[in-house]
Design a protein around this motif. Structure first.
Motif, PDB file in Angstrom:
ATOM      1  N   MET B 158       0.826  -1.212   0.000  1.00  0.00           N
ATOM      2  CA  MET B 158       0.000   0.000   0.000  1.00  0.00           C
ATOM      3  C   MET B 158       0.857   1.257   0.000  1.00  0.00           C
ATOM      4  O   MET B 158       0.566   2.212  -0.724  1.00  0.00           O
ATOM      5  CB  MET B 158      -0.932   0.006   1.223  1.00  0.00           C
ATOM      6  CG  MET B 158      -2.109  -0.928   1.103  1.00  0.00           C
ATOM      7  SD  MET B 158      -2.899  -1.126   2.711  1.00  0.00           S
ATOM      8  CE  MET B 158      -4.257  -2.222   2.264  1.00  0.00           C
ATOM      9  N   LEU B 164       3.881   5.684  -5.554  1.00  0.00           N
ATOM     10  CA  LEU B 164       3.872   5.662  -7.014  1.00  0.00           C
ATOM     11  C   LEU B 164       2.773   6.572  -7.573  1.00  0.00           C
ATOM     12  O   LEU B 164       3.013   7.390  -8.469  1.00  0.00           O
ATOM     13  CB  LEU B 164       3.612   4.249  -7.517  1.00  0.00           C
ATOM     14  CG  LEU B 164       4.797   3.442  -8.007  1.00  0.00           C
ATOM     15  CD1 LEU B 164       4.343   2.050  -8.386  1.00  0.00           C
ATOM     16  CD2 LEU B 164       5.453   4.132  -9.201  1.00  0.00           C
ATOM     17  N   TRP B 184      -5.723   6.431  -0.219  1.00  0.00           N
ATOM     18  CA  TRP B 184      -6.331   5.930  -1.455  1.00  0.00           C
ATOM     19  C   TRP B 184      -5.968   4.464  -1.680  1.00  0.00           C
ATOM     20  O   TRP B 184      -6.826   3.652  -2.046  1.00  0.00           O
ATOM     21  CB  TRP B 184      -5.873   6.772  -2.660  1.00  0.00           C
ATOM     22  CG  TRP B 184      -6.231   6.162  -3.965  1.00  0.00           C
ATOM     23  CD1 TRP B 184      -7.418   6.295  -4.627  1.00  0.00           C
ATOM     24  CD2 TRP B 184      -5.421   5.287  -4.757  1.00  0.00           C
ATOM     25  NE1 TRP B 184      -7.401   5.560  -5.771  1.00  0.00           N
ATOM     26  CE2 TRP B 184      -6.191   4.925  -5.880  1.00  0.00           C
ATOM     27  CE3 TRP B 184      -4.140   4.776  -4.632  1.00  0.00           C
ATOM     28  CZ2 TRP B 184      -5.694   4.067  -6.873  1.00  0.00           C
ATOM     29  CZ3 TRP B 184      -3.653   3.929  -5.608  1.00  0.00           C
ATOM     30  CH2 TRP B 184      -4.434   3.586  -6.715  1.00  0.00           C
ATOM     31  N   THR B 188      -8.403   1.254  -1.887  1.00  0.00           N
ATOM     32  CA  THR B 188      -8.442   0.501  -3.139  1.00  0.00           C
ATOM     33  C   THR B 188      -8.147  -0.986  -2.929  1.00  0.00           C
ATOM     34  O   THR B 188      -8.904  -1.837  -3.386  1.00  0.00           O
ATOM     35  CB  THR B 188      -7.420   1.094  -4.129  1.00  0.00           C
ATOM     36  OG1 THR B 188      -7.793   2.438  -4.394  1.00  0.00           O
ATOM     37  CG2 THR B 188      -7.376   0.304  -5.407  1.00  0.00           C
ATOM     38  N   VAL B 189      -7.049  -1.291  -2.230  1.00  0.00           N
ATOM     39  CA  VAL B 189      -6.635  -2.690  -2.084  1.00  0.00           C
ATOM     40  C   VAL B 189      -7.684  -3.495  -1.328  1.00  0.00           C
ATOM     41  O   VAL B 189      -7.929  -4.656  -1.631  1.00  0.00           O
ATOM     42  CB  VAL B 189      -5.263  -2.779  -1.383  1.00  0.00           C
ATOM     43  CG1 VAL B 189      -4.936  -4.218  -1.023  1.00  0.00           C
ATOM     44  CG2 VAL B 189      -4.190  -2.216  -2.279  1.00  0.00           C
ATOM     45  N   GLY B 193     -13.210   1.193  -2.081  1.00  0.00           N
ATOM     46  CA  GLY B 193     -13.445   1.994  -3.275  1.00  0.00           C
ATOM     47  C   GLY B 193     -14.459   3.104  -3.120  1.00  0.00           C
ATOM     48  O   GLY B 193     -15.485   3.099  -3.774  1.00  0.00           O
ATOM     49  N   THR B 198      -9.708   9.348  -7.226  1.00  0.00           N
ATOM     50  CA  THR B 198      -9.558   8.315  -8.249  1.00  0.00           C
ATOM     51  C   THR B 198      -8.522   8.768  -9.268  1.00  0.00           C
ATOM     52  O   THR B 198      -8.332   9.965  -9.472  1.00  0.00           O
ATOM     53  CB  THR B 198     -10.877   8.042  -8.990  1.00  0.00           C
ATOM     54  OG1 THR B 198     -11.405   9.295  -9.431  1.00  0.00           O
ATOM     55  CG2 THR B 198     -11.892   7.336  -8.115  1.00  0.00           C
ATOM     56  N   PRO B 199      -7.853   7.813  -9.901  1.00  0.00           N
ATOM     57  CA  PRO B 199      -6.880   8.186 -10.936  1.00  0.00           C
ATOM     58  C   PRO B 199      -7.605   8.756 -12.156  1.00  0.00           C
ATOM     59  O   PRO B 199      -8.669   8.279 -12.536  1.00  0.00           O
ATOM     60  CB  PRO B 199      -6.184   6.864 -11.265  1.00  0.00           C
ATOM     61  CG  PRO B 199      -7.160   5.812 -10.887  1.00  0.00           C
ATOM     62  CD  PRO B 199      -7.927   6.350  -9.720  1.00  0.00           C
ATOM     63  N   GLY B 202      -4.131   8.142 -17.897  1.00  0.00           N
ATOM     64  CA  GLY B 202      -3.971   6.784 -18.410  1.00  0.00           C
ATOM     65  C   GLY B 202      -3.016   5.937 -17.575  1.00  0.00           C
ATOM     66  O   GLY B 202      -3.395   4.865 -17.090  1.00  0.00           O
ATOM     67  N   ARG B 205      -4.391   5.087 -14.176  1.00  0.00           N
ATOM     68  CA  ARG B 205      -5.419   4.041 -14.194  1.00  0.00           C
ATOM     69  C   ARG B 205      -4.807   2.666 -14.398  1.00  0.00           C
ATOM     70  O   ARG B 205      -5.315   1.673 -13.872  1.00  0.00           O
ATOM     71  CB  ARG B 205      -6.429   4.339 -15.294  1.00  0.00           C
ATOM     72  CG  ARG B 205      -7.391   5.424 -14.862  1.00  0.00           C
ATOM     73  CD  ARG B 205      -8.402   5.757 -15.915  1.00  0.00           C
ATOM     74  NE  ARG B 205      -9.394   6.678 -15.363  1.00  0.00           N
ATOM     75  CZ  ARG B 205     -10.272   7.351 -16.069  1.00  0.00           C
ATOM     76  NH1 ARG B 205     -10.276   7.213 -17.387  1.00  0.00           N
ATOM     77  NH2 ARG B 205     -11.131   8.143 -15.498  1.00  0.00           N
ATOM     78  N   ALA B 208      -3.331   1.710 -11.079  1.00  0.00           N
ATOM     79  CA  ALA B 208      -4.443   1.409 -10.179  1.00  0.00           C
ATOM     80  C   ALA B 208      -5.022   0.037 -10.496  1.00  0.00           C
ATOM     81  O   ALA B 208      -5.303  -0.753  -9.588  1.00  0.00           O
ATOM     82  CB  ALA B 208      -5.520   2.487 -10.300  1.00  0.00           C
ATOM     83  N   SER B 209      -5.188  -0.273 -11.801  1.00  0.00           N
ATOM     84  CA  SER B 209      -5.728  -1.579 -12.186  1.00  0.00           C
ATOM     85  C   SER B 209      -4.828  -2.705 -11.696  1.00  0.00           C
ATOM     86  O   SER B 209      -5.311  -3.718 -11.164  1.00  0.00           O
ATOM     87  CB  SER B 209      -5.870  -1.671 -13.707  1.00  0.00           C
ATOM     88  OG  SER B 209      -6.798  -0.720 -14.162  1.00  0.00           O
ATOM     89  N   ILE B 212      -5.246  -3.042  -7.999  1.00  0.00           N
ATOM     90  CA  ILE B 212      -6.537  -3.672  -7.691  1.00  0.00           C
ATOM     91  C   ILE B 212      -6.434  -5.179  -7.925  1.00  0.00           C
ATOM     92  O   ILE B 212      -6.911  -5.975  -7.109  1.00  0.00           O
ATOM     93  CB  ILE B 212      -7.648  -3.053  -8.567  1.00  0.00           C
ATOM     94  CG1 ILE B 212      -7.940  -1.620  -8.117  1.00  0.00           C
ATOM     95  CG2 ILE B 212      -8.914  -3.887  -8.513  1.00  0.00           C
ATOM     96  CD1 ILE B 212      -8.851  -0.858  -9.060  1.00  0.00           C
ATOM     97  N   LEU B 213      -5.797  -5.567  -9.038  1.00  0.00           N
ATOM     98  CA  LEU B 213      -5.706  -6.997  -9.336  1.00  0.00           C
ATOM     99  C   LEU B 213      -4.822  -7.707  -8.313  1.00  0.00           C
ATOM    100  O   LEU B 213      -5.106  -8.843  -7.920  1.00  0.00           O
ATOM    101  CB  LEU B 213      -5.178  -7.208 -10.762  1.00  0.00           C
ATOM    102  CG  LEU B 213      -6.193  -6.818 -11.837  1.00  0.00           C
ATOM    103  CD1 LEU B 213      -5.558  -6.882 -13.213  1.00  0.00           C
ATOM    104  CD2 LEU B 213      -7.405  -7.738 -11.789  1.00  0.00           C
ATOM    105  N   GLY B 215      -4.555  -6.731  -5.168  1.00  0.00           N
ATOM    106  CA  GLY B 215      -5.408  -6.812  -3.986  1.00  0.00           C
ATOM    107  C   GLY B 215      -6.431  -7.928  -4.116  1.00  0.00           C
ATOM    108  O   GLY B 215      -6.703  -8.665  -3.163  1.00  0.00           O
TER     109      GLY B 215
END
Lengths: 268, 268, 268, 268
Positions: B158, B164, B184, B188-189, B193, B198-199, B202, B205, B208-209, B212-213, B215
């Motif tokens: 986190m 980052l 944040w 998110t993790v 949410g 939010t991001p 590009g 995001r 962040a994706s 999230i994956l 997490g």
């Protein structure tokens, strides 16, 4: 000297490693306090000087540590080109970079300095010797095929759902391009649900609901995979320790004598 | 008197404890109704008086309980400096504090009074004797090393991800400082949410994706750890009860006779 | 007649029940289509008439079913005052109520009619006979003490966290009263995270992060409890079926012969 | 030729399949880059030409593959009317459709082209032979009754909760019709929680909180079901491999000799 400071099999090596991790932790805390105070209050010149001094101190400490490691390692190349060698080098650089190119944005330097948190992993590395982690690791290794298949499948579902929603909702509703749509699908399937991009039309909401229900149904699968493999691993450990006398297994891990014939059991 | 009122091994002690918990519950409900009505409707003076009377009543009751406990305890110091001693004292204070410093903000007093919910834990304490909780507790104790490692690792992920994103998105997109970025990352993790930060770019995001994956992938691990340890604990209980005659284990917890030879089994 | 239509042990009874459930499903779908079309397009008078006719049809059908049940039941009172008696009566009323009091809001009537979805549960009731559900149900029954304790503990944590945040953030940041704060805590701990109410101050975000991490840590516990009890239940079933010849257990549920001595096993 | 290219039992067939999957992956990546660049930067004519050329290339490749498959298949009809036949045909069409009807919206074509991600599933199909997936699949098959019942129950709860909230909150608070209310219920129970539609009134928040807590309580059930069935499946596999000499089971899957008598075990 290598054995004294960096060999984690000796006590002094583990202590030195813990000390390095501790300093990394302190440096991260200092960066967070500086960043937090800097945006909320106007710091006086003296207060800034304190943080600058702290930063210089940490940079010198980490530089010293890096030089020590390079000097002490039996094969310095092996260290420099290892994962930790890169991390150690990267996390002492921000101040030097700021000296050389002062026009770099301050938030990049802050972000860079926060990366020192990776160094804190050293403390966790010390705990790796705990035998209990072996079970978890073995379970993940055994389950890797199932997990890779599952996550690949989920990724493809996300891409397809993102494409569909881009067609249904389109740029006016926030799905500006395919990448954004897939970002929305990732946020949705994983149940994060920011709400910065949401479906606004009837069909879009229907597709989103179906995608959410798919995500909800499959979330149980990775948990099931990992748990079943871990339980299996425990069962294996149980079966692996047989009584040397009567050859019966299924002893608890803390049992010292066979429950059937009373002979001493081998140690784990 | 101590045995009569506070010894939870006696029936009267458990009843008194339940009564105290019940009053705590009622006082919490009263605070919530007062707070809810106060912001939505204009209460008349008489209606306010009712709530004030209720509050005085509860404060007197809790004060009485506190004095009783101090008087009855064999060693009053031990009670006063225990966890429950602090909680009991802290939750009778708000009214006295309001009398002494009436300029204190009303929402602080409301928050303080809501803390009485901690007192309701007394009712749960009474249920602690249920033997089933032992299995869960033992599983958590056995899994503690794995869980500590897991949560430490997640915390470092986190912090790194927060850093980052602070570099990538920066203050203009809501990531005002490193602390906010880590907030944040936590939101998110854990798949909460909120969507307040939010991001927007590009690359943001994309990072962040990925976060999230990650997490999403690791959320299965703590569940797996706890479940496998609980299943293991059940297995151990099963194996621990051996038939005194034929020395076979694996009996159900409700079995009273050995399934192999029919002799009576020892009680759990 | 009772046996013919309502006794679920006979085939015709199960078919009639399925028919009733099917009509309930159709009526729910009709209500949803009517509600969806009504808000998005201007319906002509003729189109409205179609939905009105449908609604009258369903109401007559359900009234007929209700009268049939009251007439056929051996003891009509028992039916009328049962859960299903109330549901059946309540879900035929909306049209009659609308006739008597036409000034009632149309959205209340829509909501009322949507309640017919409860009737669809009848179809699920037919599936209840599947023996597999027994294991799940037994696991939940065995785990009830642990689950009650867990959810009570979580509820108290939510109330305490809600109270704390009301004190820290207060009405200006959306935490208008204690009830709203607890609503926020519920939304947060369960990882729903709407984002309609979020912390805006530094300390508020810190408390929220801690609450989120607590919620994230404990989410594994109920899953662990239910899974371990279900696994235990399967193990019990396995052990309960002993070979009548050699008295060995641990046979698979589909095994028909003892794996040790080959004698026929008793059926499950 | 069929055996050479499409029979997945031969090595060349698996390689060709992997190649097809790889091209599908590349085409998807190209579509995403085109879509991302197209909305963020103004592309020059030359840059567009590159993407157009890429698209034509992929379309030709996929057309060739489709023709090859139709020609090589022993029974072309069986392929054309299979799931993969439809997918293969559908994913080569967008460019041809765009040529015939150029007035079609560009975002529909993008969405259509993104559907090529389904083709990437071919790569996963190659991995299907891994025996470990069998356990997961068998567990889901065994648990299907319980899972169907569970998800049906949850769907009915969502419809009822959506109806209730439509009555309580109504159109002014965003619950514009019954469908939207159920969309809200889906988003809430699955803990996605976008926050685009949220309750604003006191009773609405209370009902939402109860719904959230129900959702939170039941989320453990599908995980428990799948995990317990997987653990059961592992246990069965363990029991199914008996020593041919002493007829004892419970051997680990990697064991090659009986732990009791040392005879060689049959292979899995």
């Amino acid at each position: 000297m290598y054995h004294l400071l960096f060999d984690q099999k000796t006590r002094s090596g583990r202590r030195f490693e813990a000390l390095c991790g501790l300093f990394a932790l302190l440096s991260v805390i200092a960066v967070f306090i500086e960043s937090g105070l800097g945006t909320q209050y106007h710091l006086t010149y003296d207060e800034w000087q304190l943080f600058v001094a702290l930063e210089i101190g940490f940079t010198l400490l980490f530089t010293l540590e890096y030089i020590l490691r390079v000097l002490c390692w039996p094969d310095p190349r092996k260290y420099v080109f290892s994962f930790w060698g890169f991390i150690d080098l990267a996390t002492i650089l921000p101040l030097y970079v700021l000296w050389l190119w002062p026009e770099i944005g301050v938030n990049y330097v802050f972000a860079w300095r926060a990366m020192r948190a990776i160094r804190v992993l050293r403390i966790l590395k010390l705990l790796r010797y705990m035998p209990t982690l072996h079970t978890l690791w073995q379970a993940i290794v055994n389950a890797r095929h199932q997990l890779i298949l599952f996550y690949s499948f989920i990724l493809i579902v996300m891409v397809v759902a993102g494409g569909l929603m881009y067609g249904i909702e389109g740029p006016p509703n926030g799905f500006t391009n395919l990448g954004t749509s897939v970002y929305w699908a990732v946020v949705t399937v994983t149940t994060v649900g920011y709400g910065d991009i949401t479906p606004h039309t009837g069909p879009g909401r229907m597709v989103a609901s179906i995608l959410i229900l798919i995500g909800y149904s499959v979330i149980a699968i990775p948990t099931g995979i990992i748990t079943a493999h871990m339980t299996n691993e425990f069962q294996k450990q149980r079966n692996a320790r047989l009584c040397p006398n009567c050859h019966k297994g299924n002893h608890d891990e803390e049992a010292r004598f066979c429950k059937s014939c009373g002979s001493a059991l081998p140690k784990l």
